[in-house]
Design a protein around this motif. Structure first.
Motif, PDB file in Angstrom:
ATOM      1  N   THR A  26      30.159  78.296  48.062  1.00  0.00           N
ATOM      2  CA  THR A  26      29.250  77.553  49.106  1.00  0.00           C
ATOM      3  C   THR A  26      29.117  77.895  49.624  1.00  0.00           C
ATOM      4  N   ASP A  27      28.443  77.900  50.677  1.00  0.00           N
ATOM      5  CA  ASP A  27      29.343  77.685  52.598  1.00  0.00           C
ATOM      6  C   ASP A  27      29.485  76.009  52.513  1.00  0.00           C
ATOM      7  N   ASP A  28      28.564  75.167  52.292  1.00  0.00           N
ATOM      8  CA  ASP A  28      29.017  74.306  52.262  1.00  0.00           C
ATOM      9  C   ASP A  28      30.915  73.579  51.738  1.00  0.00           C
ATOM     10  N   GLY A  29      30.926  74.637  50.863  1.00  0.00           N
ATOM     11  CA  GLY A  29      32.438  74.296  49.839  1.00  0.00           C
ATOM     12  C   GLY A  29      32.230  73.474  48.562  1.00  0.00           C
ATOM     13  N   ARG A  30      31.167  72.933  48.149  1.00  0.00           N
ATOM     14  CA  ARG A  30      30.674  71.907  47.210  1.00  0.00           C
ATOM     15  C   ARG A  30      31.560  72.988  46.192  1.00  0.00           C
ATOM     16  N   LEU A  31      31.364  74.547  45.748  1.00  0.00           N
ATOM     17  CA  LEU A  31      31.551  74.729  44.575  1.00  0.00           C
ATOM     18  C   LEU A  31      32.573  75.380  44.673  1.00  0.00           C
ATOM     19  N   THR A  82      29.671  63.827  46.454  1.00  0.00           N
ATOM     20  CA  THR A  82      30.383  63.326  47.293  1.00  0.00           C
ATOM     21  C   THR A  82      31.379  63.378  48.076  1.00  0.00           C
ATOM     22  N   ASP A  83      32.070  62.928  48.310  1.00  0.00           N
ATOM     23  CA  ASP A  83      33.609  62.550  48.796  1.00  0.00           C
ATOM     24  C   ASP A  83      34.243  61.588  47.686  1.00  0.00           C
ATOM     25  N   GLN A  84      33.594  60.844  46.884  1.00  0.00           N
ATOM     26  CA  GLN A  84      34.244  59.585  46.097  1.00  0.00           C
ATOM     27  C   GLN A  84      34.014  60.500  44.288  1.00  0.00           C
ATOM     28  N   LEU A  85      32.978  61.205  44.140  1.00  0.00           N
ATOM     29  CA  LEU A  85      32.310  62.068  42.999  1.00  0.00           C
ATOM     30  C   LEU A  85      32.583  63.479  43.078  1.00  0.00           C
ATOM     31  N   ASP A  86      32.840  64.086  42.096  1.00  0.00           N
ATOM     32  CA  ASP A  86      33.013  65.253  41.809  1.00  0.00           C
ATOM     33  C   ASP A  86      33.488  65.599  39.888  1.00  0.00           C
ATOM     34  N   THR A  87      32.934  66.788  39.691  1.00  0.00           N
ATOM     35  CA  THR A  87      33.049  67.045  38.438  1.00  0.00           C
ATOM     36  C   THR A  87      33.966  68.059  38.385  1.00  0.00           C
ATOM     37  N   VAL A  88      34.919  68.699  36.924  1.00  0.00           N
ATOM     38  CA  VAL A  88      35.826  69.858  36.701  1.00  0.00           C
ATOM     39  C   VAL A  88      35.212  70.386  35.510  1.00  0.00           C
ATOM     40  N   ASP A  97      45.473  76.948  17.321  1.00  0.00           N
ATOM     41  CA  ASP A  97      44.782  77.264  16.191  1.00  0.00           C
ATOM     42  C   ASP A  97      44.293  77.658  15.323  1.00  0.00           C
ATOM     43  N   SER A  98      43.611  78.290  15.948  1.00  0.00           N
ATOM     44  CA  SER A  98      42.174  79.397  15.080  1.00  0.00           C
ATOM     45  C   SER A  98      43.171  80.273  14.175  1.00  0.00           C
ATOM     46  N   GLY A  99      43.570  80.817  15.609  1.00  0.00           N
ATOM     47  CA  GLY A  99      44.290  81.570  15.154  1.00  0.00           C
ATOM     48  C   GLY A  99      44.264  83.550  16.035  1.00  0.00           C
ATOM     49  N   ASP A 100      42.982  82.818  17.283  1.00  0.00           N
ATOM     50  CA  ASP A 100      42.553  84.518  17.688  1.00  0.00           C
ATOM     51  C   ASP A 100      43.103  83.384  19.019  1.00  0.00           C
ATOM     52  N   PHE A 101      42.434  85.035  20.642  1.00  0.00           N
ATOM     53  CA  PHE A 101      42.629  84.086  21.258  1.00  0.00           C
ATOM     54  C   PHE A 101      40.987  83.420  21.820  1.00  0.00           C
ATOM     55  N   SER A 102      40.421  82.720  20.855  1.00  0.00           N
ATOM     56  CA  SER A 102      39.074  82.003  21.438  1.00  0.00           C
ATOM     57  C   SER A 102      38.771  81.299  22.164  1.00  0.00           C
ATOM     58  N   PRO A 103      38.336  81.316  23.264  1.00  0.00           N
ATOM     59  CA  PRO A 103      38.368  80.616  24.420  1.00  0.00           C
ATOM     60  C   PRO A 103      38.015  78.782  23.836  1.00  0.00           C
ATOM     61  N   GLU A 104      39.043  78.389  24.746  1.00  0.00           N
ATOM     62  CA  GLU A 104      38.123  77.074  24.672  1.00  0.00           C
ATOM     63  C   GLU A 104      38.049  75.832  25.719  1.00  0.00           C
ATOM     64  N   VAL A 105      37.123  74.530  25.974  1.00  0.00           N
ATOM     65  CA  VAL A 105      37.062  73.968  27.175  1.00  0.00           C
ATOM     66  C   VAL A 105      38.138  72.967  27.066  1.00  0.00           C
ATOM     67  N   SER A 106      39.113  73.310  27.790  1.00  0.00           N
ATOM     68  CA  SER A 106      39.985  72.513  28.320  1.00  0.00           C
ATOM     69  C   SER A 106      39.824  70.675  29.122  1.00  0.00           C
ATOM     70  N   TRP A 107      39.710  71.180  29.986  1.00  0.00           N
ATOM     71  CA  TRP A 107      39.671  69.922  30.514  1.00  0.00           C
ATOM     72  C   TRP A 107      37.458  70.035  31.071  1.00  0.00           C
ATOM     73  N   ALA A 108      37.121  69.180  31.236  1.00  0.00           N
ATOM     74  CA  ALA A 108      35.058  68.434  31.663  1.00  0.00           C
ATOM     75  C   ALA A 108      35.183  67.200  32.109  1.00  0.00           C
ATOM     76  N   PHE A 109      35.722  66.672  33.038  1.00  0.00           N
ATOM     77  CA  PHE A 109      35.098  65.307  34.110  1.00  0.00           C
ATOM     78  C   PHE A 109      34.039  65.479  35.186  1.00  0.00           C
TER      79      PHE A 109
ATOM     80  N   PHE B  95      44.880  72.707  38.321  1.00  0.00           N
ATOM     81  CA  PHE B  95      44.943  72.566  36.749  1.00  0.00           C
ATOM     82  C   PHE B  95      44.792  72.149  36.011  1.00  0.00           C
ATOM     83  N   SER B  96      45.871  70.785  36.562  1.00  0.00           N
ATOM     84  CA  SER B  96      45.677  69.131  35.510  1.00  0.00           C
ATOM     85  C   SER B  96      44.428  68.632  36.191  1.00  0.00           C
ATOM     86  N   GLY B  97      43.813  68.859  37.436  1.00  0.00           N
ATOM     87  CA  GLY B  97      42.481  67.903  38.026  1.00  0.00           C
ATOM     88  C   GLY B  97      43.575  66.456  38.560  1.00  0.00           C
TER      89      GLY B  97
END
Lengths: 396, 142
Positions: A26-31, A82-88, A97-109, B95-97
């Motif tokens: 985005t133009d404001d660099g937020r995303l 904001t400058d204090q609050l962000d999400t990744v 472990d599922s025996g394939d390349f199924s994608p998983e969410v490794s970070w979400a905070f 990538f480690s946030g």
């Protein structure tokens, strides 16, 4: 491999044309959007056992060539409120472990930074149990094809769902960092032929102190993992069938495979002690780490490694020594224990500012075969093996 | 000597000459002249640009900006690393946030604009070309 290859090649072609930094959408660099990946090839010369990168991989690289073990792709989206609050949010597709390349969410905070010295994160977080463990799939970030398997391969979890808090305090020109975390998690671990342990982690908590002075970064860490373990596979099935036969004669017989295996492995409560040191100045990169994981059955996993690299123009040659040993009763190696050491030599070639080509030879001395190998011949007592690896790491 | 050989020798010679010419000047780390920041140590600047600790002596959060045209020279002078190494360093932290790299700005004019608008911004310029409304907090010799 056949499905992964065109996707990766397409991605690599598209990343060569863009800058290496996370690109604002985005133009404001937020995303922001960014990503990383590895295209890895392994050659294993051992007939008797298949090589794995970690204990979450149900199948290994058998004799000959394989692209399954190290190839992966990750992507991250970040949004700054904001400058204090962000999400990744970060996802990864790798052979797991599922025996394939199924994608998983490794970070979400969600992250709150009221001050440069305080950070609070809530959500899914990489398991920062020892130095580099929360970035062990980001091949572009380290010199090796993969982090030393003897040390990082025995880790039981990749992420926790919980919270962490980090405090940083400058002391003169040095920096002290304290991180504490707690959460829940789960994961599958393959222990041997026909034996798999599912970790349902009620509680994982720990912390570490880092001290940064000049080019040095030291760490002391401690973690506890409390889990309900569910064993599955042919081995517990056969054991339960035998117990059922006994129960037919004696209804008061109350042993179960889960109970017997649970108390003999003692995975329900793990304590992990670790120390690490990293030296990074100009062309010199040195690392040394050691870990002791204790089980509730008085068993232990001891592992460690030392690594040295020196950058010459675009090429960084490196040497690594690593070892791992399990002891089931605190008394030294017995039949069921696992012991090996690895001597590695390799080089990283940074041919552009966002891609690196690596080649590595591991000479593995398996003293007692065990759970980092798959499909082990029952009469194999160990020996020397050679693993040759090629890796193409990129970020975008 | 064929043409290819002559070309190769010529390009090797010119590359050697370019490398032998001393850099035009040192690199100046700059802030807004009204920011109230007098000096920063090298380790302060490393902490801020490498994302380790981004607190200014004024107590505010530092906002470092990278300018593409000087970036390679700046990191060579600051931490003796090339851009691939800097990207590799950031790959671990991103990538480690843990932290985000400095804002990337292409033109020196935009760096100037940002520093005069933001009291917490830190940029770098060639030390022979420091604008009057910027204040030098550290000079890195090359």
């Amino acid at each position: 491999m056949r499905r992964l290859l065109p996707v990766c090649l397409g991605l690599i072609l598209s990343v060569t044309s863009v800058a290496a930094e996370a690109r604002p959408l985005t133009d404001d660099g937020r995303l922001r959007f960014s990503g990383f990946g590895t295209l890895g090839l392994i050659h294993n010369d051992l007939d008797e056992a298949d090589f794995t990168r970690d204990i979450s991989q149900p199948k290994g690289a058998g004799k000959g060539w394989s692209a399954r073990t190290d190839s992966l792709l990750g992507a991250q989206v970040g949004y700054r409120f904001t400058d204090q609050l962000d999400t990744v949010v970060q996802g990864i597709s790798r052979y797991h472990d599922s025996g394939d390349f199924s994608p998983e969410v490794s970070w979400a905070f969600l992250r709150y930074r009221p001050d440069p010295g305080v950070q609070l994160r809530l959500g899914r977080l990489g398991w920062d149990v020892y130095q580099l463990s929360d970035s062990r799939y980001v091949g572009y970030a380290y010199p090796w094809v993969r982090p030393p398997v003897d040390h990082f391969g025995t880790l039981q979890l990749t992420y926790i769902d919980g919270v962490d808090v980090t405090f940083k305090q400058p002391v003169g020109s040095d920096l002290v960092l304290l991180k504490l975390y707690t959460g829940r998690s789960d994961g599958d671990v393959f222990i041997g032929k026909g034996l798999e342990a599912h970790f349902d982690v009620d509680k994982v908590y720990g912390g570490h102190v880092d001290y940064e002075t000049g080019p040095w970064r030291f760490r002391l860490g401690y973690t506890e993992v409390e889990s309900n373990i569910d064993f599955s596979g042919d081995a517990p099935d056969q054991l339960d069938a035998q117990f059922d036969q006994i129960r037919a004669f004696d209804p008061s017989f109350d042993l179960t495979a889960n109970g017997v295996l649970g108390s003999s492995f003692g995975f329900d409560r793990l304590k992990l002690y670790s120390v690490g040191a990293v030296f990074d100045r100009g062309p010199v990169q040195l690392q040394a780490m050691w870990n002791r994981s204790k089980t509730s059955a008085d068993g232990a996993v001891d592992s460690g490694f030392v690594s040295a690299g020196y950058r010459i123009e675009r090429v960084t040659p490196y040497l690594v020594y690593s070892q791992v040993e399990t002891t089931s009763d605190g008394e030294g190696g017995s039949e069921g224990d696992f012991k090996q050491r690895t001597y590695s030599v390799g080089a990283r070639y940074d041919f552009t500012a966002n891609m690196a080509l690596k080649a590595q030879l591991d000479r593995v001395h398996v003293q007692r075969p065990g759970f980092l190998w798959r499909d082990i011949d029952s009469d194999w007592n160990g020996g020397w093996g050679s693993i040759f690896s090629l890796g193409l790491d990129f970020i975008f | 000597m064929n043409r290819v050989q002559r070309l190769l020798i010529a390009s090797t010679l010119s590359a050697t000459l370019v490398a032998a010419v001393p850099a035009s000047a040192d690199i100046a780390v700059v802030v807004n002249a009204g920011s109230g920041i007098d000096r920063l140590t090298r380790s302060d600047v490393v902490n801020i640009f490498m994302g380790r600790y981004r607190k200014l002596p004024t107590g505010n959060v530092a906002l470092p900006v990278d300018s593409s045209s000087l970036k390679a020279r700046f990191y060579r002078a600051l931490v003796d690393k090339d851009l691939a190494e800097i990207n590799s360093y950031w790959a671990r932290l991103v990538f480690s946030g843990e932290a985000s790299p400095p804002q990337q700005i292409v033109s020196i004019g935009d760096v100037h604009q940002l520093v005069i608008q933001n009291m917490n911004a830190l940029g770098y310029v060639d030390s022979s070309q420091v604008p009057a409304d910027m204040h030098v907090v550290l000079t890195l010799s090359e």
